[in-house]
Design an enzyme around this catalytic site. Structure first.
Site, PDB file in Angstrom:
ATOM      1  NE  ARG A   1      11.670   4.361   2.583  1.00  0.00           N
ATOM      2  CZ  ARG A   1      10.355   4.413   2.805  1.00  0.00           C
ATOM      3  NH1 ARG A   1       9.575   3.418   2.437  1.00  0.00           N
ATOM      4  NH2 ARG A   1       9.819   5.451   3.409  1.00  0.00           N
TER       5      ARG A   1
ATOM      6  CE  LYS B   1       3.435   4.905   2.932  1.00  0.00           C
ATOM      7  NZ  LYS B   1       4.797   5.190   3.376  1.00  0.00           N
TER       8      LYS B   1
HETATM    9  C1  LIG Z   1       4.808   5.215   4.690  1.00  0.00           C
HETATM   10  C2  LIG Z   1       5.603   6.048   5.559  1.00  0.00           C
HETATM   11  C3  LIG Z   1       5.237   6.177   6.901  1.00  0.00           C
HETATM   12  C4  LIG Z   1       4.085   5.435   7.522  1.00  0.00           C
HETATM   13  O1  LIG Z   1       4.359   4.064   7.595  1.00  0.00           O
HETATM   14  P1  LIG Z   1       3.348   3.060   8.324  1.00  0.00           P
HETATM   15  O2  LIG Z   1       4.127   1.817   8.491  1.00  0.00           O
HETATM   16  O3  LIG Z   1       2.174   2.893   7.417  1.00  0.00           O
HETATM   17  O4  LIG Z   1       2.967   3.681   9.603  1.00  0.00           O
HETATM   18  C5  LIG Z   1       6.000   7.032   7.683  1.00  0.00           C
HETATM   19  N1  LIG Z   1       7.064   7.682   7.183  1.00  0.00           N
HETATM   20  C6  LIG Z   1       7.432   7.576   5.898  1.00  0.00           C
HETATM   21  C7  LIG Z   1       8.610   8.339   5.427  1.00  0.00           C
HETATM   22  C8  LIG Z   1       6.726   6.750   5.039  1.00  0.00           C
HETATM   23  O5  LIG Z   1       7.106   6.643   3.768  1.00  0.00           O
END
Ligand SMILES: *Cc1c(COP(=O)(O)O)cnc(C)c1O
Length: 354
Positions: A127, A35
């Site tokens: 969250r 992302k």
């Molecule tokens: C962004 C995200 C991740 C990955 O997070 P990183 O810290 O970049 O590894 C994993 N799970 C969810 C639900 C996310 O939104």
């Protein structure tokens, strides 16, 4: 064209291989989270070539554009307004609300297909997810009545809002939930997803019984070679997969203190300055439309200091650096920098293979 962000494909592939090895040695599957890079094709390819098992993104728009043979995972809980796209363009989505899952099921019936979901639990980071203390049994009974929904797993996300670090105690809460699901529903879930890059510390130090879970979702760890529980760089990984190149459009020796009656800056912010006498100032052709937070830029030349920015300009104190109009300055980038730059249509993208 400048500004441009440069991706080193080999470095990214190497980083991916390293994290994939950590996962696969422990019988974990790895969701490669892309992302941060707005669907950048060659970067997604590096994730694939490096051995991730899934491609995951939080935006449907990216998932729709990404071409991959791997299953596509939607990380952000779907909006009701995007449910038809979710069913059409993603294989798996993370979910937490009955209403949304019901709508996905209805949409699946319309599209004559099925959709896989991973149900999220909140272990205290606050969250997304059903709070771990809540009774979820009734909710699960309902989900299991949806014929076009395959509940393939559960998951949690830590160190995002609340800064909660994964520990044995916190992770045990997910394990307990999994045990209840096994017992009450006689379900052996395919995916128990323990978290994001903040899990890498636990994983590589074998700080918990790894056999309780079998999946993690990693973005930052792969892209920057950094675990996110303590923010430590991971040895043997590259921390400079991405660099920014920007061109100098002006160099002058000017005062450090603005002259005249002082109001607000271009963003309506109040400004204050320290008088450091005259300084050598350079302006580069990039601004907050491309990189909203200039703290995410780290100049290669550590003598250079970023002293200000407006929508289309970044002003630098170049100290005694011998720079002139037309020179290209290079910067390392943090997560926020890459996120912002790859989102701007004014920043060119380049890939190197060395
Ligand atoms: C962004 C995200 C991740 C990955 O997070 P990183 O810290 O970049 O590894 C994993 N799970 C969810 C639900 C996310 O939104």
């Amino acid at each position: 064209m400048y500004p441009k962000i440069v991706l080193n494909y080999e470095k990214l592939k190497h980083n991916t291989e390293k994290i994939a090895r950590v996962c696969h040695q422990r019988n974990y599957s790895l969701m490669g989270v892309v992302k941060c890079i707005s669907g950048w094709k060659e970067a997604v390819k590096a994730f694939e070539d490096g051995g991730v098992d899934y491609i995951a993104d939080s935006r449907m728009k990216n998932l729709m554009e990404i071409e991959t043979k791997l299953p596509k995972v939607l990380l952000r809980i779907p909006m009701l307004s995007e449910v038809s796209l979710v069913v059409k363009y993603s294989d798996i989505s993370l979910n937490s609300s009955l209403k949304t899952i019901e709508e996905i099921n209805n949409e699946c019936i319309t599209q004559n297909t099925t959709h896989k979901i991973i149900f999220m639990f909140d272990l205290g980071d606050l969250r997304e997810g059903v709070f771990y203390k809540d009774n979820f049994v009734e909710l699960f009974s309902k989900i299991l009545t949806f014929n076009n929904i395959e509940l393939i797993g559960i998951g949690t996300n830590l160190t995002c809002y609340g800064g909660v670090i994964p520990t044995e105690t916190t992770l045990e809460k997910l394990n307990v939930i999994n045990k209840i699901i096994k017992k009450v529903f006689n379900l052996d879930l395919e995916i128990i997803s323990a978290g994001n890059s903040s899990m890498l510390y636990m994983m590589s130090n074998n700080q918990f019984d790894v056999s309780k879970f079998n999946n993690i979702r990693v973005g930052e760890g792969i892209l920057f070679g950094r675990e996110s529980a303590y923010g430590k760089l991971i040895k043997g990984m590259h921390h400079d997969v991405f660099t920014l190149h920007a061109q100098i459009i002006e160099v002058y020796n000017k005062p450090s203190l603005p002259e005249g009656k002082i109001g607000m800056n271009a963003f309506g912010e109040e400004v204050s300055f320290e008088d450091k006498g005259n300084m050598n100032r350079a302006i580069i052709g990039i601004g907050r439309q491309d990189i909203f937070d200039t703290h995410t830029l780290i100049p290669f030349d550590s003598n250079i200091e970023i002293i200000g920015s407006s929508s289309d300009h970044i002003i630098l104190d170049i100290k005694n650096g011998n720079y002139k109009v037309g020179d290209i300055l290079k910067f390392n980038l943090t997560y926020g920098g890459v996120l912002s730059l790859t989102t701007s249509k004014y920043v060119s993208k380049e890939v190197t293979y060395e």
